[in-house]
Design a protein around this motif. Structure first.
Motif, PDB file in Angstrom:
ATOM      1  N   ILE A 180     -25.827   2.064  15.022  1.00  0.00           N
ATOM      2  CA  ILE A 180     -24.432   2.374  14.703  1.00  0.00           C
ATOM      3  C   ILE A 180     -24.189   3.617  15.587  1.00  0.00           C
ATOM      4  O   ILE A 180     -23.236   3.617  16.451  1.00  0.00           O
ATOM      5  CB  ILE A 180     -24.161   2.795  13.369  1.00  0.00           C
ATOM      6  CG1 ILE A 180     -24.299   1.575  12.321  1.00  0.00           C
ATOM      7  CG2 ILE A 180     -22.461   3.413  13.301  1.00  0.00           C
ATOM      8  CD1 ILE A 180     -23.926   2.056  10.811  1.00  0.00           C
ATOM      9  N   GLY A 181     -25.132   4.399  15.730  1.00  0.00           N
ATOM     10  CA  GLY A 181     -24.931   5.759  16.444  1.00  0.00           C
ATOM     11  C   GLY A 181     -25.091   5.382  18.060  1.00  0.00           C
ATOM     12  O   GLY A 181     -24.674   6.416  19.034  1.00  0.00           O
ATOM     13  N   SER A 182     -25.585   4.209  18.440  1.00  0.00           N
ATOM     14  CA  SER A 182     -25.773   3.996  19.925  1.00  0.00           C
ATOM     15  C   SER A 182     -24.530   3.188  20.467  1.00  0.00           C
ATOM     16  O   SER A 182     -24.551   3.063  21.768  1.00  0.00           O
ATOM     17  CB  SER A 182     -26.909   3.188  19.973  1.00  0.00           C
ATOM     18  OG  SER A 182     -27.035   2.030  19.437  1.00  0.00           O
ATOM     19  N   ILE A 183     -23.632   2.754  19.761  1.00  0.00           N
ATOM     20  CA  ILE A 183     -22.804   2.028  20.159  1.00  0.00           C
ATOM     21  C   ILE A 183     -21.590   2.896  21.219  1.00  0.00           C
ATOM     22  O   ILE A 183     -21.270   4.165  20.631  1.00  0.00           O
ATOM     23  CB  ILE A 183     -21.842   1.411  19.206  1.00  0.00           C
ATOM     24  CG1 ILE A 183     -22.705   0.433  18.243  1.00  0.00           C
ATOM     25  CG2 ILE A 183     -20.674   0.670  19.671  1.00  0.00           C
ATOM     26  CD1 ILE A 183     -23.152  -0.536  19.038  1.00  0.00           C
ATOM     27  N   ARG A 184     -21.368   2.531  22.344  1.00  0.00           N
ATOM     28  CA  ARG A 184     -20.307   3.211  23.143  1.00  0.00           C
ATOM     29  C   ARG A 184     -18.770   2.456  23.370  1.00  0.00           C
ATOM     30  O   ARG A 184     -19.022   1.203  23.194  1.00  0.00           O
ATOM     31  CB  ARG A 184     -21.008   3.501  24.541  1.00  0.00           C
ATOM     32  CG  ARG A 184     -22.204   4.305  24.414  1.00  0.00           C
ATOM     33  CD  ARG A 184     -22.709   4.547  26.067  1.00  0.00           C
ATOM     34  NE  ARG A 184     -24.152   5.291  25.939  1.00  0.00           N
ATOM     35  CZ  ARG A 184     -24.969   5.562  26.872  1.00  0.00           C
ATOM     36  NH1 ARG A 184     -24.210   5.002  27.957  1.00  0.00           N
ATOM     37  NH2 ARG A 184     -25.816   6.274  26.781  1.00  0.00           N
ATOM     38  N   TYR A 185     -17.892   3.252  23.852  1.00  0.00           N
ATOM     39  CA  TYR A 185     -16.890   2.667  24.245  1.00  0.00           C
ATOM     40  C   TYR A 185     -16.080   3.259  25.276  1.00  0.00           C
ATOM     41  O   TYR A 185     -16.600   4.179  25.827  1.00  0.00           O
ATOM     42  CB  TYR A 185     -15.664   2.974  23.157  1.00  0.00           C
ATOM     43  CG  TYR A 185     -15.069   4.220  22.685  1.00  0.00           C
ATOM     44  CD1 TYR A 185     -14.062   4.801  23.549  1.00  0.00           C
ATOM     45  CD2 TYR A 185     -16.056   5.134  22.096  1.00  0.00           C
ATOM     46  CE1 TYR A 185     -13.599   5.823  23.489  1.00  0.00           C
ATOM     47  CE2 TYR A 185     -15.529   6.483  21.802  1.00  0.00           C
ATOM     48  CZ  TYR A 185     -14.228   6.927  22.885  1.00  0.00           C
ATOM     49  OH  TYR A 185     -13.788   8.261  22.541  1.00  0.00           O
ATOM     50  N   THR A 186     -15.457   2.544  26.000  1.00  0.00           N
ATOM     51  CA  THR A 186     -14.418   3.227  27.186  1.00  0.00           C
ATOM     52  C   THR A 186     -12.963   2.970  26.997  1.00  0.00           C
ATOM     53  O   THR A 186     -12.953   1.927  25.999  1.00  0.00           O
ATOM     54  CB  THR A 186     -15.060   2.284  28.473  1.00  0.00           C
ATOM     55  OG1 THR A 186     -15.085   0.830  28.408  1.00  0.00           O
ATOM     56  CG2 THR A 186     -16.564   2.661  28.826  1.00  0.00           C
ATOM     57  N   ILE A 187     -12.143   3.232  27.874  1.00  0.00           N
ATOM     58  CA  ILE A 187     -10.894   3.174  27.841  1.00  0.00           C
ATOM     59  C   ILE A 187     -10.447   2.729  29.178  1.00  0.00           C
ATOM     60  O   ILE A 187     -10.689   3.267  30.165  1.00  0.00           O
ATOM     61  CB  ILE A 187     -10.078   4.597  27.343  1.00  0.00           C
ATOM     62  CG1 ILE A 187     -10.420   4.971  26.113  1.00  0.00           C
ATOM     63  CG2 ILE A 187      -8.532   4.181  27.393  1.00  0.00           C
ATOM     64  CD1 ILE A 187      -9.825   6.238  25.695  1.00  0.00           C
ATOM     65  N   ASP A 188      -9.655   1.339  29.146  1.00  0.00           N
ATOM     66  CA  ASP A 188      -9.323   0.942  30.389  1.00  0.00           C
ATOM     67  C   ASP A 188      -7.741   0.914  30.039  1.00  0.00           C
ATOM     68  O   ASP A 188      -7.032  -0.172  29.672  1.00  0.00           O
ATOM     69  CB  ASP A 188     -10.010  -0.474  30.468  1.00  0.00           C
ATOM     70  CG  ASP A 188      -9.475  -1.188  31.723  1.00  0.00           C
ATOM     71  OD1 ASP A 188      -8.787  -0.605  32.462  1.00  0.00           O
ATOM     72  OD2 ASP A 188      -9.552  -2.431  31.715  1.00  0.00           O
ATOM     73  N   GLY A 189      -7.231   1.833  30.703  1.00  0.00           N
ATOM     74  CA  GLY A 189      -5.705   1.989  30.662  1.00  0.00           C
ATOM     75  C   GLY A 189      -5.667   2.389  29.349  1.00  0.00           C
ATOM     76  O   GLY A 189      -5.879   3.689  29.055  1.00  0.00           O
ATOM     77  N   LYS A 190      -4.917   1.735  28.392  1.00  0.00           N
ATOM     78  CA  LYS A 190      -4.770   1.933  27.127  1.00  0.00           C
ATOM     79  C   LYS A 190      -5.581   1.060  26.000  1.00  0.00           C
ATOM     80  O   LYS A 190      -5.278   1.145  25.011  1.00  0.00           O
ATOM     81  CB  LYS A 190      -3.287   1.755  26.874  1.00  0.00           C
ATOM     82  CG  LYS A 190      -2.153   3.005  27.208  1.00  0.00           C
ATOM     83  CD  LYS A 190      -0.989   2.807  26.587  1.00  0.00           C
ATOM     84  CE  LYS A 190      -0.033   4.027  27.399  1.00  0.00           C
ATOM     85  NZ  LYS A 190       1.283   4.128  26.697  1.00  0.00           N
ATOM     86  N   GLN A 191      -6.440   0.081  26.790  1.00  0.00           N
ATOM     87  CA  GLN A 191      -7.233  -0.627  25.656  1.00  0.00           C
ATOM     88  C   GLN A 191      -8.577   0.015  25.670  1.00  0.00           C
ATOM     89  O   GLN A 191      -9.173   0.449  26.625  1.00  0.00           O
ATOM     90  CB  GLN A 191      -7.311  -2.163  26.498  1.00  0.00           C
ATOM     91  CG  GLN A 191      -6.078  -3.227  26.677  1.00  0.00           C
ATOM     92  CD  GLN A 191      -6.479  -4.263  26.719  1.00  0.00           C
ATOM     93  OE1 GLN A 191      -7.144  -4.513  27.972  1.00  0.00           O
ATOM     94  NE2 GLN A 191      -5.893  -5.395  26.207  1.00  0.00           N
ATOM     95  N   ILE A 192      -8.991  -0.060  24.323  1.00  0.00           N
ATOM     96  CA  ILE A 192     -10.434   0.503  23.869  1.00  0.00           C
ATOM     97  C   ILE A 192     -11.438  -0.782  23.980  1.00  0.00           C
ATOM     98  O   ILE A 192     -11.206  -1.997  23.369  1.00  0.00           O
ATOM     99  CB  ILE A 192     -10.099   0.929  22.413  1.00  0.00           C
ATOM    100  CG1 ILE A 192      -9.212   2.235  22.649  1.00  0.00           C
ATOM    101  CG2 ILE A 192     -11.615   1.436  22.040  1.00  0.00           C
ATOM    102  CD1 ILE A 192      -8.825   2.686  21.139  1.00  0.00           C
ATOM    103  N   LEU A 193     -12.324  -0.401  24.759  1.00  0.00           N
ATOM    104  CA  LEU A 193     -13.334  -1.683  24.953  1.00  0.00           C
ATOM    105  C   LEU A 193     -14.778  -1.010  24.289  1.00  0.00           C
ATOM    106  O   LEU A 193     -15.184  -0.042  24.692  1.00  0.00           O
ATOM    107  CB  LEU A 193     -13.669  -2.115  26.514  1.00  0.00           C
ATOM    108  CG  LEU A 193     -12.357  -2.176  27.324  1.00  0.00           C
ATOM    109  CD1 LEU A 193     -12.748  -2.430  28.740  1.00  0.00           C
ATOM    110  CD2 LEU A 193     -11.578  -3.570  26.668  1.00  0.00           C
ATOM    111  N   ILE A 194     -15.229  -2.028  23.532  1.00  0.00           N
ATOM    112  CA  ILE A 194     -16.666  -1.653  22.701  1.00  0.00           C
ATOM    113  C   ILE A 194     -17.665  -2.034  23.615  1.00  0.00           C
ATOM    114  O   ILE A 194     -17.448  -3.310  24.160  1.00  0.00           O
ATOM    115  CB  ILE A 194     -16.340  -2.066  21.422  1.00  0.00           C
ATOM    116  CG1 ILE A 194     -15.396  -1.528  20.628  1.00  0.00           C
ATOM    117  CG2 ILE A 194     -17.668  -1.540  20.639  1.00  0.00           C
ATOM    118  CD1 ILE A 194     -15.207   0.037  20.498  1.00  0.00           C
ATOM    119  N   GLU A 195     -18.768  -1.402  23.728  1.00  0.00           N
ATOM    120  CA  GLU A 195     -19.891  -1.887  24.420  1.00  0.00           C
ATOM    121  C   GLU A 195     -20.254  -3.362  23.901  1.00  0.00           C
ATOM    122  O   GLU A 195     -20.545  -3.274  22.684  1.00  0.00           O
ATOM    123  CB  GLU A 195     -21.000  -0.774  24.415  1.00  0.00           C
ATOM    124  CG  GLU A 195     -22.231  -1.288  25.222  1.00  0.00           C
ATOM    125  CD  GLU A 195     -23.242  -0.253  25.093  1.00  0.00           C
ATOM    126  OE1 GLU A 195     -24.291  -0.115  25.738  1.00  0.00           O
ATOM    127  OE2 GLU A 195     -23.489   0.574  23.908  1.00  0.00           O
TER     128      GLU A 195
END
Length: 263
Positions: A180-195
């Protein structure tokens, strides 16, 4: 005069910024960590309400070996994990059998199954067995396409919200906590993308099967938390009463004591 309102409006779609720079919570990590470890720890064996509504989730695998992916099944009562089955190297009939058994034991109202690849066979078998199955296809379209690209992104963010609200109770499982603690995310514009699972597997060498099963399980509780299973209420101790009938809010029932996850 409008500093705070402008700040909130400007950063409302960028997780962590308001908590850190407005509320002064310096434990918030902004470098792409979806659910920080300290928040995960706060939900270990947490004393939350055990509801009578039961749901089940399953992340399916069938490969063998110590480094192979795991099949993970979690049973939830509300947002508390009350039972689990985890193994490697079993065929889909074994997994389907476990789901049928657990559904009968706990009277689950929803069984969420990873319906991609090998999981499709388990979903089809359980569907033909009249289980209340829900297909989870990670790369299908999200319900909120302005904020999330895929269903997986939306479901992970839903899990994140439950962790931050401290609504969850999870077992004291070091593997689950690390995943759980290793999952990352990024933000592309206004969309949230999960690894993606593939990206995480490249970084760590293993698939986050337990974390994925937890994510699907919590996603499967949406709209159900707070619903009492009045259909199972009874007023006598007749012999035909099912062995594992769950108790209701009036205390009726004869539910088997669950395994403790403490320690």
């Amino acid at each position: 005069e409008d500093y705070v309102s402008v700040l909130i409006e400007s950063y409302k779609d960028q997780p962590g910024w308001i908590e850190k720079y407005l509320e002064g919570d310096w434990n918030v990590v902004l470098e792409g960590t979806l659910i920080p470890g300290y928040i995960v720890e706060q939900c270990i064996n947490k004393d939350v309400l055990i509801e009578e509504t039961c749901t089940i989730s399953c992340d399916v695998a069938r490969s063998e070996g110590l480094d192979a992916d795991e099949t993970v099944i979690y049973v939830f009562k509300g947002l508390r994990v009350v039972d689990q089955v985890i193994y490697r190297g079993k065929d889909t009939y074994v997994t389907s059998g476990h789901l049928i058994r657990l559904h009968k034991q706990y009277r689950a109202v929803r069984v969420t199954i990873d319906d991609i690849g090998v999981g499709g066979g388990v979903y089809d078998f359980c569907l033909s067995s009249n289980l209340p199955v829900e297909s989870f296809v990670a790369n299908s379209r999200s319900n909120n396409k302005d904020k999330f690209r895929y269903l997986r992104d939306e479901a992970w963010w839903f899990l994140r919200d439950q962790f931050h609200a401290q609504n969850l109770c999870i077992p004291n499982d070091d593997v689950l906590k690390r995943q759980i603690g290793s999952i990352r995310y990024t933000i592309d514009g206004k969309q949230i993308l999960i690894e993606s699972k593939l990206e995480l597997k490249k970084r760590h060498g293993k698939s986050p099967d337990r974390a994925d099963a937890l994510m699907m399980g919590v996603w499967g509780t949406r709209g159900l938390v707070g619903v009492q299973m009045e259909a199972f209420r009874h007023f006598d101790r007749q012999e035909q009463t099912p062995l594992y009938r769950p108790t209701d809010r009036f205390g009726w029932g004869n539910e088997r004591a669950q395994t403790s996850f403490a320690g």
